[in-house]
Design a protein around this motif. Structure first.
Motif, PDB file in Angstrom:
ATOM      1  N   VAL A   1      38.921  45.837  43.038  1.00  0.00           N
ATOM      2  CA  VAL A   1      39.653  46.812  43.854  1.00  0.00           C
ATOM      3  C   VAL A   1      40.092  46.128  45.148  1.00  0.00           C
ATOM      4  CG1 VAL A   1      39.438  48.978  45.132  1.00  0.00           C
ATOM      5  CG2 VAL A   1      38.353  48.733  42.894  1.00  0.00           C
ATOM      6  N   CYS A   2      41.369  46.289  45.540  1.00  0.00           N
ATOM      7  CA  CYS A   2      41.821  45.563  46.722  1.00  0.00           C
ATOM      8  C   CYS A   2      41.757  46.415  47.985  1.00  0.00           C
ATOM      9  CB  CYS A   2      43.207  44.974  46.513  1.00  0.00           C
ATOM     10  SG  CYS A   2      44.502  46.167  46.305  1.00  0.00           S
ATOM     11  N   LYS A   3      41.631  45.688  49.104  1.00  0.00           N
ATOM     12  CA  LYS A   3      41.473  46.335  50.401  1.00  0.00           C
ATOM     13  C   LYS A   3      42.143  45.451  51.452  1.00  0.00           C
ATOM     14  CE  LYS A   3      37.652  46.813  53.497  1.00  0.00           C
ATOM     15  NZ  LYS A   3      36.263  46.492  53.663  1.00  0.00           N
ATOM     16  N   GLY A   4      42.931  46.061  52.339  1.00  0.00           N
ATOM     17  CA  GLY A   4      43.642  45.276  53.352  1.00  0.00           C
ATOM     18  C   GLY A   4      42.706  44.808  54.449  1.00  0.00           C
ATOM     19  N   GLN A   5      42.867  43.557  54.882  1.00  0.00           N
ATOM     20  CA  GLN A   5      42.110  43.011  56.014  1.00  0.00           C
ATOM     21  C   GLN A   5      42.982  43.111  57.262  1.00  0.00           C
ATOM     22  OE1 GLN A   5      39.804  41.783  57.658  1.00  0.00           O
ATOM     23  NE2 GLN A   5      38.127  41.059  56.348  1.00  0.00           N
ATOM     24  N   LYS A   6      42.403  42.800  58.423  1.00  0.00           N
ATOM     25  CA  LYS A   6      43.207  42.729  59.646  1.00  0.00           C
ATOM     26  C   LYS A   6      44.267  41.644  59.460  1.00  0.00           C
ATOM     27  CE  LYS A   6      39.377  43.969  62.628  1.00  0.00           C
ATOM     28  NZ  LYS A   6      38.225  43.332  63.269  1.00  0.00           N
ATOM     29  N   PRO A   7      45.462  41.825  60.058  1.00  0.00           N
ATOM     30  CA  PRO A   7      46.574  40.924  59.787  1.00  0.00           C
ATOM     31  C   PRO A   7      46.245  39.442  59.985  1.00  0.00           C
ATOM     32  CG  PRO A   7      47.313  42.780  61.109  1.00  0.00           C
ATOM     33  CD  PRO A   7      45.833  42.920  60.975  1.00  0.00           C
ATOM     34  N   ASP A   8      45.434  39.101  61.017  1.00  0.00           N
ATOM     35  CA  ASP A   8      45.206  37.687  61.311  1.00  0.00           C
ATOM     36  C   ASP A   8      43.964  37.114  60.630  1.00  0.00           C
ATOM     37  OD1 ASP A   8      47.399  37.713  62.887  1.00  0.00           O
ATOM     38  OD2 ASP A   8      46.285  38.096  64.754  1.00  0.00           O
ATOM     39  N   ALA A   9      43.203  37.953  59.938  1.00  0.00           N
ATOM     40  CA  ALA A   9      41.912  37.484  59.428  1.00  0.00           C
ATOM     41  C   ALA A   9      42.055  36.448  58.323  1.00  0.00           C
ATOM     42  CB  ALA A   9      41.086  38.665  58.937  1.00  0.00           C
ATOM     43  N   LEU A  10      43.025  36.657  57.445  1.00  0.00           N
ATOM     44  CA  LEU A  10      43.206  35.744  56.315  1.00  0.00           C
ATOM     45  C   LEU A  10      44.612  35.168  56.359  1.00  0.00           C
ATOM     46  CD1 LEU A  10      41.664  37.996  53.543  1.00  0.00           C
ATOM     47  CD2 LEU A  10      40.943  35.647  53.950  1.00  0.00           C
ATOM     48  N   PRO A  11      44.757  33.861  56.093  1.00  0.00           N
ATOM     49  CA  PRO A  11      46.105  33.314  56.015  1.00  0.00           C
ATOM     50  C   PRO A  11      46.856  33.951  54.835  1.00  0.00           C
ATOM     51  CG  PRO A  11      44.443  31.554  55.926  1.00  0.00           C
ATOM     52  CD  PRO A  11      43.715  32.855  55.820  1.00  0.00           C
ATOM     53  N   ALA A  12      48.188  34.033  54.941  1.00  0.00           N
ATOM     54  CA  ALA A  12      48.979  34.581  53.834  1.00  0.00           C
ATOM     55  C   ALA A  12      48.703  33.776  52.573  1.00  0.00           C
ATOM     56  CB  ALA A  12      50.454  34.535  54.183  1.00  0.00           C
ATOM     57  N   GLY A  13      48.557  34.472  51.462  1.00  0.00           N
ATOM     58  CA  GLY A  13      48.317  33.784  50.197  1.00  0.00           C
ATOM     59  C   GLY A  13      46.843  33.575  49.896  1.00  0.00           C
ATOM     60  N   PHE A  14      45.949  33.998  50.829  1.00  0.00           N
ATOM     61  CA  PHE A  14      44.511  33.824  50.621  1.00  0.00           C
ATOM     62  C   PHE A  14      43.803  35.167  50.560  1.00  0.00           C
ATOM     63  CE2 PHE A  14      45.809  29.697  51.777  1.00  0.00           C
ATOM     64  CZ  PHE A  14      44.898  28.836  51.201  1.00  0.00           C
ATOM     65  N   MET A  15      42.835  35.275  49.673  1.00  0.00           N
ATOM     66  CA  MET A  15      42.084  36.521  49.497  1.00  0.00           C
ATOM     67  C   MET A  15      40.598  36.182  49.550  1.00  0.00           C
ATOM     68  SD  MET A  15      44.255  37.987  46.266  1.00  0.00           S
ATOM     69  CE  MET A  15      43.708  36.702  45.159  1.00  0.00           C
ATOM     70  N   PHE A  16      39.787  37.154  50.005  1.00  0.00           N
ATOM     71  CA  PHE A  16      38.338  36.944  50.093  1.00  0.00           C
ATOM     72  C   PHE A  16      37.621  37.926  49.180  1.00  0.00           C
ATOM     73  CE2 PHE A  16      34.158  38.091  51.731  1.00  0.00           C
ATOM     74  CZ  PHE A  16      33.566  36.849  51.891  1.00  0.00           C
ATOM     75  N   ILE A  17      36.547  37.472  48.542  1.00  0.00           N
ATOM     76  CA  ILE A  17      35.689  38.366  47.753  1.00  0.00           C
ATOM     77  C   ILE A  17      34.236  37.910  47.911  1.00  0.00           C
ATOM     78  CG2 ILE A  17      35.808  37.031  45.592  1.00  0.00           C
ATOM     79  CD1 ILE A  17      36.061  39.808  44.147  1.00  0.00           C
ATOM     80  N   ALA A  18      33.294  38.856  47.982  1.00  0.00           N
ATOM     81  CA  ALA A  18      31.880  38.472  48.060  1.00  0.00           C
ATOM     82  C   ALA A  18      31.460  37.881  46.716  1.00  0.00           C
ATOM     83  CB  ALA A  18      31.019  39.687  48.399  1.00  0.00           C
TER      84      ALA A  18
END
Lengths: 110, 464
Positions: free
Chosen positions: A61-78
């Protein structure tokens, strides 16, 4: 896109409760994304997406992060069972599979 | 005026116990200043003073659960029956793997290594998928090291690279490296400069004076550029395009590193789990060594599990190597990529596995997990996990530090004695492993396997 699995506080507290419990499974199935990437792909918070590559696939399930937290094209998952599905087993003779910065294809699941 | 001790003892009742200076073994910080309140009737820890969010969950959630002491193929059985089956599996296997070890005591780790030696098997720890690449780098480059106590008392420049301790090791900042006052750091946080190097913004970013966003996958290039500047070389003008960091920022950082009185580079999985792996760790270690021409500088990996550092120490002093050790020829051999568990499983080499306090079915690559499903697996874990679910033999165990005494190593190689607070109905890892080892010894004496490799000469007098 590039997937970065890592640790989070919630992942840490929920794994102590039990790794077969719903909280851990939910934490490790939540994908944090750059909001620009989400807009480009027509995704909203709570949408289910399929991540896939040559190793396997996982639905999260996707969730938006703060605009500056992740570079464009990168996603984080635990770290957890979904990120395992996408890890290549090749370790280049080190014992360590590439566990961060994993290239994946993303598509919305209807 | 009531002293703290007086208040503590006053709050103890018939059904409540206070244990001071207990140790949290959730992460590699191994904080040994926990004051635990135990409800003796409910058999649970109700309060953990000084614990971080992860520690509070660790103490609150490790209760005495109503689980069978052992299961075979998912069916509850007695301890003796499970020991017998585990010993039978390990005696009959030609390439058994013992893996995990980082969430148990050094005493249990020692028996696990002896068992691996006895069965001519393979012993590997979770280090191989954590700071294993740093272990390889230590062998190649060396280590300028320190204890966290030394860092607390002296470090005025603290650099975190490729990690998010605010979430993974919450008290690393507050107990050891950022905010505490020290002998030569009288004003605590005010006397330190904190730098964070990462590809993304995290809760740790708030703790940093300087945040450097490196281009993903370019850590090695950035570290090598810093080394060049430290040595007085000039950099090509395209360094920002390559690394995402402009030259002025790099020169400022190098200036601070050379001018500080005592600098430390803490590095995390952002370096070891990405392209470059041991080259990235090696570059950090080399940078710290270079800086010792100008000032005092150390580099430390930030370690994850409560006793992963103990696993490195025990496996090293028992076999000569830190992880990925194979006994099939009767003496220990070390070869990452060959004797590391992800590789052994993904290639299909292992024909049996004993997983000690670890859950690889939840975090290994898919191909390795698939092989796990095709071989007999033995698990020892306080909790039910994805791995215990697929195991032939699953033991429920006492939790180290809460139910079990013993020794663990903090991430800076400082051994700490555990102070258990609650009894458990389940046996500890060491007891189960000793019983399996004793039974394997009996079975091997009775029926030596045809074509078995020569017996080990490693531990004849000490541990057999």
């Amino acid at each position: 896109l590039i997937l970065i699995p890592g640790r989070s506080s919630k992942q840490g507290t929920s794994l102590t409760k039990g790794k077969l419990e719903s909280e851990y499974l939910e934490v490790t199935s939540t994908l944090e994304m750059n909001p620009d990437d989400m807009a480009r792909l027509g995704l909203r918070d709570g949408d289910r997406v399929r991540l896939s590559n040559a190793s396997g696939e996982a639905i999260v399930v996707c969730k938006g992060q703060k605009p500056d937290a992740l570079p464009a094209g990168f996603m984080f998952i635990a770290y957890g069972p979904p990120s395992s599905q996408l890890m290549d087993a090749d370790t280049a003779s080190t014992g360590m599979p590439i566990s961060k910065q994993i290239p994946v294809t993303i598509e919305k699941v209807q | 005026v009531k002293t703290k001790d007086a208040v503590m003892s006053a709050s103890e009742t018939e059904h409540t116990k206070i244990v001071e200076h207990a140790t949290c073994t959730f992460c590699g910080c191994v904080c040994d200043d926990m004051d635990l309140t135990v409800d003796l009737r409910a058999k649970r820890i109700t309060k953990a003073r000084n614990a971080c969010v992860l520690g509070r969950a660790w103490f609150a959630e490790h209760t005495v659960e109503d689980r069978p002491v052992a299961m075979i193929d998912g069916t509850p059985c007695g301890l003796d029956q499970a020991i017998e089956e585990a010993a039978r599996i390990l005696t009959g296997a030609r390439f058994p793997v013992i893996y995990g070890l980082s969430d148990t005591t050094c005493e249990a780790q020692r028996v696990a290594v002896a068992l691996g030696d006895l069965i001519n098997g393979n012993v590997d720890t979770t280090t191989s998928v954590c700071h294993g690449p740093s272990g390889i780098a230590f062998q190649g480059v060396g280590e300028s090291t320190a204890t966290l106590g030394e860092i607390k008392n002296r470090a005025d420049l603290v650099i975190y690279w490729g990690g998010n301790p605010a979430e993974s090791h919450p008290r690393h900042f507050t107990r050891y490296a950022v905010t505490p006052k020290g002998m030569y750091i009288p004003n605590g946080r005010k006397d330190r400069t904190v730098v964070l190097v990462d590809i993304r913004a995290t809760p740790s970013s708030n703790a940093a004076d300087i945040l450097i966003r490196v281009k993903p996958g370019r850590d090695f290039e950035l570290l090598w550029a810093l080394r060049a500047l430290v040595k007085g070389r000039r950099l090509a003008p395209d360094i920002e395009t390559r690394t995402g960091v402009d030259l002025a920022t790099l020169e400022d950082l190098v200036d601070r590193m050379k001018r500080c009185r005592y600098g430390v580079l803490f590095f995390g999985m952002g370096l070891t789990m990405t392209r470059g792996r041991h080259f990235n760790s090696g570059a950090v270690l080399a940078l710290a060594t270079d800086l010792n021409e100008f000032t005092h500088f150390v580099a430390k990996p930030v370690r994850g599990h409560g006793n992963v550092t103990g696993a490195d120490n025990v496996v090293s002093w028992q076999t000569g190597y830190p992880f990925g050790v194979n006994f099939s020829r009767g003496f220990p051999r070390f070869n990452p990529g060959e004797f590391t568990t992800v590789d052994l499983l993904a290639r299909g080499d292992a024909d049996a596995a004993l997983f000690l306090a670890t859950d690889p079915a939840a975090n290994f690559p898919k191909r390795a997990i698939e092989h796990m499903r095709s071989i007999p697996v033995i698990t020892l874990d306080p909790k039910e996990t994805a791995t215990s679910r697929l195991a032939r033999v699953a033991f429920a165990t006492a939790t180290y530090g809460i139910n079990t005494a013993g020794t663990v190593y903090r991430m800076d190689d400082v051994p700490i004695t555990l102070r258990p607070v609650l009894d458990s109905p389940y046996p500890d890892d060491e007891t189960i492993l000793r019983r399996i080892k004793d039974r394997v010894t009996e079975l091997r004496a009775r029926r030596p396997a045809a074509g078995a490799p020569p017996p080990s000469r490693m531990f004849d007098s000490r541990l057999r």
